[in-house]
Enzyme design. Structure first.
Site, PDB file in Angstrom:
ATOM      1  N   TYR A   1      -9.252   4.832 -12.107  1.00  0.00           N
ATOM      2  CA  TYR A   1      -9.083   5.526 -10.901  1.00  0.00           C
ATOM      3  C   TYR A   1      -9.083   7.052 -11.011  1.00  0.00           C
ATOM      4  CZ  TYR A   1      -7.351   0.994 -10.207  1.00  0.00           C
ATOM      5  OH  TYR A   1      -7.074  -0.519 -10.403  1.00  0.00           O
TER       6      TYR A   1
ATOM      7  N   GLU B   1       4.367  -6.109   2.266  1.00  0.00           N
ATOM      8  CA  GLU B   1       4.119  -6.771   1.094  1.00  0.00           C
ATOM      9  C   GLU B   1       4.071  -5.490  -0.239  1.00  0.00           C
ATOM     10  OE1 GLU B   1       0.528  -8.565   1.346  1.00  0.00           O
ATOM     11  OE2 GLU B   1       1.369 -10.384   2.053  1.00  0.00           O
TER      12      GLU B   1
ATOM     13  N   ARG C   1      -5.295   3.026 -15.680  1.00  0.00           N
ATOM     14  CA  ARG C   1      -5.504   3.496 -14.280  1.00  0.00           C
ATOM     15  C   ARG C   1      -6.114   4.725 -14.450  1.00  0.00           C
ATOM     16  NH1 ARG C   1      -2.063   4.951 -11.138  1.00  0.00           N
ATOM     17  NH2 ARG C   1      -2.833   4.147  -9.262  1.00  0.00           N
TER      18      ARG C   1
ATOM     19  N   GLY D   1       0.691  -1.354   0.000  1.00  0.00           N
ATOM     20  CA  GLY D   1       0.055  -0.122  -0.169  1.00  0.00           C
ATOM     21  C   GLY D   1       0.894   1.328   0.087  1.00  0.00           C
TER      22      GLY D   1
ATOM     23  N   CYS E   1     -11.445   3.192 -29.295  1.00  0.00           N
ATOM     24  CA  CYS E   1     -12.745   3.812 -29.479  1.00  0.00           C
ATOM     25  C   CYS E   1     -13.766   4.419 -28.577  1.00  0.00           C
ATOM     26  CB  CYS E   1     -13.495   2.855 -30.471  1.00  0.00           C
ATOM     27  SG  CYS E   1     -12.455   2.356 -31.881  1.00  0.00           S
ATOM     28  N   GLU E   2     -13.133   5.090 -27.617  1.00  0.00           N
ATOM     29  CA  GLU E   2     -14.392   5.804 -26.657  1.00  0.00           C
ATOM     30  C   GLU E   2     -13.629   7.057 -25.905  1.00  0.00           C
ATOM     31  OE1 GLU E   2     -14.338   2.186 -24.207  1.00  0.00           O
ATOM     32  OE2 GLU E   2     -14.384   3.520 -22.699  1.00  0.00           O
TER      33      GLU E   2
HETATM   34  N1  LLP Z   1      -0.776  -7.134  -0.629  1.00  0.00           N
HETATM   35  C1  LLP Z   1      -2.129  -7.252  -0.901  1.00  0.00           C
HETATM   36  C2  LLP Z   1      -2.771  -8.467  -0.253  1.00  0.00           C
HETATM   37  C3  LLP Z   1      -2.626  -6.653  -1.839  1.00  0.00           C
HETATM   38  O1  LLP Z   1      -4.030  -6.932  -2.254  1.00  0.00           O
HETATM   39  C4  LLP Z   1      -1.825  -5.779  -2.632  1.00  0.00           C
HETATM   40  C5  LLP Z   1      -2.395  -5.008  -3.462  1.00  0.00           C
HETATM   41  C6  LLP Z   1      -0.531  -5.438  -2.337  1.00  0.00           C
HETATM   42  C7  LLP Z   1      -0.074  -6.183  -1.411  1.00  0.00           C
HETATM   43  C8  LLP Z   1       0.404  -4.384  -2.939  1.00  0.00           C
HETATM   44  O2  LLP Z   1      -0.014  -3.171  -2.765  1.00  0.00           O
HETATM   45  P1  LLP Z   1       0.853  -1.917  -3.316  1.00  0.00           P
HETATM   46  O3  LLP Z   1       2.061  -1.965  -2.591  1.00  0.00           O
HETATM   47  O4  LLP Z   1       1.244  -2.477  -4.626  1.00  0.00           O
HETATM   48  O5  LLP Z   1      -0.285  -0.735  -3.314  1.00  0.00           O
HETATM   49  N2  LLP Z   1      -4.415  -1.734  -9.474  1.00  0.00           N
HETATM   50  C9  LLP Z   1      -4.703  -0.910  -8.425  1.00  0.00           C
HETATM   51  C10 LLP Z   1      -3.898  -1.310  -7.190  1.00  0.00           C
HETATM   52  C11 LLP Z   1      -4.450  -2.548  -6.575  1.00  0.00           C
HETATM   53  C12 LLP Z   1      -3.548  -3.226  -5.491  1.00  0.00           C
HETATM   54  C13 LLP Z   1      -4.281  -4.528  -5.202  1.00  0.00           C
HETATM   55  N3  LLP Z   1      -3.800  -4.828  -4.015  1.00  0.00           N
HETATM   56  C14 LLP Z   1      -4.029   0.245  -9.103  1.00  0.00           C
HETATM   57  O6  LLP Z   1      -3.450   0.532 -10.277  1.00  0.00           O
HETATM   58  O7  LLP Z   1      -3.812   1.485  -8.075  1.00  0.00           O
END
Ligand code: LLP
Length: 465
Positions: free
Chosen positions: A367, A323, A363, A284, A394-395
């Protein structure tokens, strides 16, 4: 060396100047050159104004490989992995959903990180890369029996349990008669280690699609409702698994360590009495996408988390890890596009259309995420013109940068780049409008290696019966 806040706000110096961190954190004016901290670590402006990454001229790369193209700075990814290991210690896992291919799996493994995989596909790519199964952590809110069996067969290091249905499936698969078949790599005496994923009831101020710590979520077991305690009891009763810890993930692109602290306090209070050896606080950590943004470092995140866990009474011996996904790879990569069409709508705006779009970076559409744009041919130039960078789909929603500041002489045929596209770009790419996905190239010490080749229409046709 961990990045520091002072790394964050420097515009790119002009040709021949060494790229260095600025001590100033003042917001740059909107037409300023792209800020240094949005570029890969090895980015450098050559005397002709061209941007080099990993010692390679990006325009030469385009000559060889075409556009669109994802370019990753290998040294940058390695450095972010080292920062994560230094901040969190052994067990810290790279969240492969951010960007996965065999080359990146090998690289993060070499740098000492574990890998978080959340589907059979991610599991198989990591195994194909040669990552030892013991360094893998299996995630997923709806793991199938097939996925669980594959993970058990391989002998993954940890499984993060997300639902009572999954506890049932795990019970069945690790039941004594089924064991020899399903615990292949682990041997009959070693029980798979599992963590229980809980929701701490913390709402982070990020896009609602990537918030996961609140009560109303498909992920994990709620602490407040008592479901988490029930799951712990159920897992402790399962003879075929060993419950080693608690896991939570509150959301993604979190820029305020206060949210991590708040979650860690709730988690610490829940986990302390259980006296389990491990706590994983998920991923996160946010990154800067725009000139004026700053993000906390891995170390700041880890320190805040540890401090909150200690205040909540957690045993100091507990292995606390995380993570990170985005913060490892996001600013390692740049996407290069070719400008094909420019439409000036007097009194309205200018549209600059490139040869990719929402299929290689969904993205902005998903978002409302903001990006910067720049021209690699004059990377340190002021960006005095405001345009909307759009794709070829096409949008109308196919927008890459809503209000991009670009040099005034941008023209058809130019190579246009968007930085900070290393996370959740390629990994969420699609074939909308049957557009093949771009290749991925790693650059390092003056040489470039294609690690994922360009998809072709023949690849797409191959799926058809
Ligand atoms: N651990 C778990 C259980 C997760 O679900 C995620 C991300 C992470 C770690 C890694 O999170 P990070 O450090 O990358 O924020 N597609 C979205 C982000 C979705 C994240 C899903 N889970 C975007 O492009 O912003």
């Amino acid at each position: 060396m961990p990045t520091t806040r002072s790394d964050h706000e420097a515009p790119i110096p002009g040709p021949g100047t060494e790229l260095r961190a600025s001590a100033s954190a003042d917001a740059a004016p909107p037409d300023a050159p792209l800020a240094r901290h949005l570029l890969p670590d090895t980015a450098d402006v050559a005397s002709d104004g061209h941007l080099h990454v990993g010692g390679v001229d990006l325009l030469d790369l385009v000559e060889q490989l075409g556009t669109p193209l994802f370019v990753y700075d290998e040294a940058h990814v390695r450095r972010r992995c080292r920062e994560a290991v230094a901040a969190w210690g052994d067990g810290v896992a790279y969240a492969t959903k951010a960007f996965l291919c065999k080359a990146v799996a090998r690289l993060v493994h070499e740098e000492g990180m574990c890998l978080d995989v959340s589907t059979l596909g991610e599991l198989r790519v990591a195994l194909a890369a040669g990552v030892p199964p013991s360094r893998l952590v299996l995630h997923g809110n709806n793991k199938s029996e097939e996925e669980l069996a594959a993970a058990l067969d391989a002998g993954v290091g940890r499984i993060v349990v997300d639902s009572f249905d999954e506890i049932g499936r795990l019970g069945k698969l690790t039941d004594a008669p089924a064991r020899p078949a399903n615990l292949g790599a682990m041997g009959p005496t070693q029980r798979p280690k599992v963590l229980v994923r809980v929701t701490p009831g913390v709402e982070v101020h990020t896009h609602e699609f990537v918030r996961t710590g609140q009560e109303d979520t498909k992920f994990g077991f709620s602490i407040a409702s008592g479901a988490a305690s029930k799951a712990v009891a159920a897992l402790e009763l399962l003879p075929g698994v060993e419950l080693v810890g608690v896991h939570a993930h509150i959301g993604s692109q979190v820029l305020d360590v206060g949210h991590f602290e708040e979650a860690a306090r709730v988690l610490g209070e829940f986990a302390a009495p259980l006296q389990l050896p491990e706590l994983v606080v998920g991923g996160g950590l946010g990154v800067a996408y725009l000139n004026g943004e700053v993000a906390p470092t891995q170390q700041e995140w880890a320190d805040a988390t540890r401090h909150a866990c200690a205040s909540a009474g957690m045993d100091p011996e507990t292995r606390i890890t995380a993570e990170p996904g985005r913060s490892i790879v996001a600013s390692a990569a740049i996407t290069l596009y070719r400008v094909g069409t420019i439409k000036d709508l007097p009194g309205i705006r200018t549209y600059v259309a490139v040869d990719g779009g929402m299929s290689d970076n969904p993205r902005p559409v998903l978002y409302g995420s903001g990006y910067e744009a720049f021209l690699p041919r004059k990377a340190a130039a002021a960006r005095t013109k405001v345009v909307r960078v759009v794709g070829k789909h096409c949008e109308t929603g196919d927008v890459l940068v809503d209000e991009a500041h670009v040099p005034a002489d941008l023209a058809v045929g130019d190579v246009l780049a968007t930085p900070v596209t290393g996370a959740y770009g390629y990994s969420m790419a699609s074939n909308y409008n049957k557009v093949p996905r771009p290749p991925v190239v790693f650059v390092r010490d003056g040489s470039a290696t294609v690690v994922v080749r360009r998809e072709t229409v023949e690849d797409l046709l191959r799926l058809e019966c």
